[in-house]
Scaffold this active site. Structure first.
Site, mmCIF file in Angstrom:
data_model
loop_
_atom_site.group_PDB
_atom_site.id
_atom_site.type_symbol
_atom_site.label_atom_id
_atom_site.label_comp_id
_atom_site.label_asym_id
_atom_site.label_seq_id
_atom_site.Cartn_x
_atom_site.Cartn_y
_atom_site.Cartn_z
ATOM 1 N N SER A 212 0.881 -1.222 -0.047
ATOM 2 C CA SER A 212 0.085 0.128 -0.056
ATOM 3 C C SER A 212 0.864 1.425 0.089
ATOM 4 O O SER A 212 1.671 1.455 -0.868
ATOM 5 C CB SER A 212 -0.977 -0.135 1.441
ATOM 6 O OG SER A 212 -1.943 0.808 1.038
ATOM 7 N N GLU A 348 -9.631 -5.521 -4.537
ATOM 8 C CA GLU A 348 -8.795 -4.765 -3.456
ATOM 9 C C GLU A 348 -9.863 -3.983 -2.458
ATOM 10 O O GLU A 348 -9.766 -3.834 -1.311
ATOM 11 C CB GLU A 348 -7.813 -3.617 -3.961
ATOM 12 C CG GLU A 348 -6.402 -4.220 -4.792
ATOM 13 C CD GLU A 348 -5.258 -4.427 -3.934
ATOM 14 O OE1 GLU A 348 -5.468 -4.013 -2.708
ATOM 15 O OE2 GLU A 348 -4.082 -5.040 -4.230
ATOM 16 N N HIS A 439 -7.604 -5.697 0.108
ATOM 17 C CA HIS A 439 -6.210 -4.771 0.163
ATOM 18 C C HIS A 439 -5.704 -5.572 1.261
ATOM 19 O O HIS A 439 -6.269 -5.495 2.632
ATOM 20 C CB HIS A 439 -6.714 -3.606 0.431
ATOM 21 C CG HIS A 439 -5.472 -2.517 0.457
ATOM 22 N ND1 HIS A 439 -4.766 -2.463 -0.639
ATOM 23 C CD2 HIS A 439 -5.047 -1.684 1.179
ATOM 24 C CE1 HIS A 439 -3.824 -1.620 -0.462
ATOM 25 N NE2 HIS A 439 -3.909 -0.737 0.589
#
Length: 540
Positions: A212, A348, A439
């Protein structure tokens, strides 16, 4: 009395033995004393820069002062100040502090300065506003057991890590400004270059990897001139690569970017005004530095009230440290040539993350002359729900296609590139995540720390344990040689433009090398980048 004295002497003796057996390393600043867990030596909370407090708030990281004797590094240092989950208004998360520039290191207990082991440096995620270098999910035991040194680093977050204001920019005009979090990452990498050999590491074989915001940092560090030579391989997990996703707003130019129309300086003044601080002189700066850390964090608020003026900038194009975005560097071929591993999860995030569209028809219409192609790629027979389409679109727009773009520019430089997609969802979570892995789903598998993964704790299945073991080996193999493959693993082919080969971890956890199954979707996303200002509603 004799029994008491005898007990004390026994306890003292054991304590002395423990102290004697504790691993010790002489760093450039002094001796550190860690701990041992089985065949792993662990050093927690090593300072790589001076505390960025007081006069050093919003200044580049300062050198660590040398210490006498042995510094006990058996406990983690504080996380960088952040709001965190569950923090009450007006507070910061428990265990976080403005004094936070520490790193943690795992190395084999039998290390010697001649071991020359590969080094992996983990840059945590959290949107540049949260996260930690000491999360149990990111412990390095399994990396170390596979012959790699693992280093986790902290870096300043939120307004403490990314902040600009005219008064601040006038102070020490020759200093770097704005991106204090990136400066911290570079300072940690410089510390590693100076000290890692003493822990058994090879300073000429350093892999940076992150998830991320950490994956975005990997792209940024690759294209920041000051970071050149500090690492040699790259892994970006859900880190994008295109503009518009945590990629940097201009420091003092308004309306210079379609996604970042307000400059970082204006945002800094918005925050100062929220705190009752007017002006752009030294008095205003003194008042900003006098604010409590809790006021700077401000419960993680990024605007002054709902839909109010923005008060947090994120990464900044300052023109000295960060001179361009990763995408602009890639398009011009200015990135160094080195091995790359890149990928993302299969679903995600859903919702209005990129587009404000409320229906499939509205989303497809935003593609303009590519509307029919977008519909054919995402919903050819019209059977998909909007929730599924928007989750796949978000994933492809922010992470999937940018990863492919990045792999292609590396390929153009004849650098090895490996692409993956992680789609595994546990059976008991498939109702909650019906379209694929969300995610961060891969992180605990990469670290083989399944008991520390996000969500409700569940005993790992035999299949999950095997998947985690293999993913950890892929990652460590890449760090060792630039090639993730090894005996007993499904062969992970180099990315190529013809077949677009990748490694796909499917919904059921099977690891399948194959041509990219997302090709039609990613092709239309690539074409649609010409209309990105119309399709993407805002900079993220």
């Amino acid at each position: 009395m004799k029994k008491i004295i005898l007990g004390f002497l026994i306890a003292f003796n054991f304590s002395s033995i423990a102290q004697t057996n504790a691993p010790k390393v002489k760093t450039a600043n002094g001796v550190v004393r860690g701990t041992t867990e089985g065949d792993v030596a662990i050093f927690k909370g090593i300072p790589f820069a001076a505390p960025p407090v007081g006069e050093f708030r919003w200044r580049p990281p300062q050198p660590v002062k040398n210490w006498e004797g042995e510094l006990d590094v058996s406990k983690f240092g504080a996380n960088c100040a952040q709001a965190g989950w569950g923090a009450k208004p007006g507070t910061i998360a428990e265990g976080s502090s403005e004094d936070c520039l520490y790193l943690n290191l795992w190395t084999p207990a039998n290390y010697t300065p001649k071991s020359k082991l590969p080094v992996m440096v983990w840059i945590h995620g959290g949107g540049f506003t949260g996260g930690s270098g000491s999360s149990p999910q990111n412990f390095g035991h399994e990396f170390t057991k596979n012959g790699v040194i693992l280093v986790n680093i902290n870096y300043r977050l939120g307004r403490l890590g990314y902040f600009s204001h005219p008064a601040l920019n006038a102070e020490f005009p020759n200093e770097l400004k704005g991106n204090y979090g990136y400066m911290d990452q570079i300072a940690a990498l410089q510390w590693i270059q100076k000290n890692i050999a003493a822990f058994g590491g090879d300073p000429k074989n350093v892999t940076i990897f992150g998830f991320s915001a950490g994956g975005v940092s990997v792209h940024s560090l690759l294209t920041i001139p000051a970071a050149k030579g500090l690492f040699h391989k790259l892994i970006s997990e859900s880190g994008g690569g295109r503009d518009g996703v945590l990629t940097g707003r201009p420091i003092n130019k308004e309306n210079a970017d379609v996604f970042y129309t307000v400059s970082a300086e204006t945002i800094g003044m918005n925050f100062a005004k929220k705190q009752g601080i007017e002006g752009t002189d030294a008095t205003a700066l003194a008042k900003l530095r006098a604010l409590k850390v809790e006021q700077i964090v401000d419960s993680g608020q990024e605007t002054d009230g709902t839909n109010g003026p923005r008060t947090y900038s994120g990464p900044i194009l300052d023109g000295k440290l960060v001179v361009e975005t990763a995408e602009s560097a890639y398009m011009a071929g200015r990135q160094p040539k080195m091995p790359l591993m890149i990928g993302n999860c299969s679903a995600e995030i859903g919702g209005a993350f990129v587009s404000n569209a409320k229906t499939k028809e509205e989303l497809f219409a935003s593609f303009g002359d590519l509307e029919a192609e977008a519909k054919a790629a995402y919903d050819a027979d019209g059977s998909k729900t909007f929730n599924e389409v928007i989750a796949k679109f978000n994933t492809d727009w922010v992470w999937g296609e940018p990863a492919r773009m990045t792999a292609r520019v590396f390929l153009a430089k004849q650098a090895p590139a490996y692409v993956y997609q992680f789609g595994y969802v546990p059976t008991n979570a498939q109702q909650r995540s019906p379209y694929g892995a969300g995610h961060g789903s891969e992180v605990s598998f990469v670290f083989n720390t399944l008991n520390a993964r996000w969500g409700p704790p569940a005993e790992p299945t035999a299949q999950e344990k095997e998947l985690a073991k293999n993913m950890n080996i892929y990652w460590t193999n890449f760090a060792k040689t630039g090639n993730p493959n090894g005996e007993g693993l499904p062969n992970w082919s180099l990315y190529n433009n013809k077949n677009q080969d990748m490694l796909d971890v499917e919904l059921d956890g099977k690891v399948v090398p194959k041509p990219d199954p997302r090709k039609a979707r990613l092709d239309v996303i690539e074409k649609a980048m010409k209309n990105r200002g119309k399709i993407q509603s805002r900079g993220i």
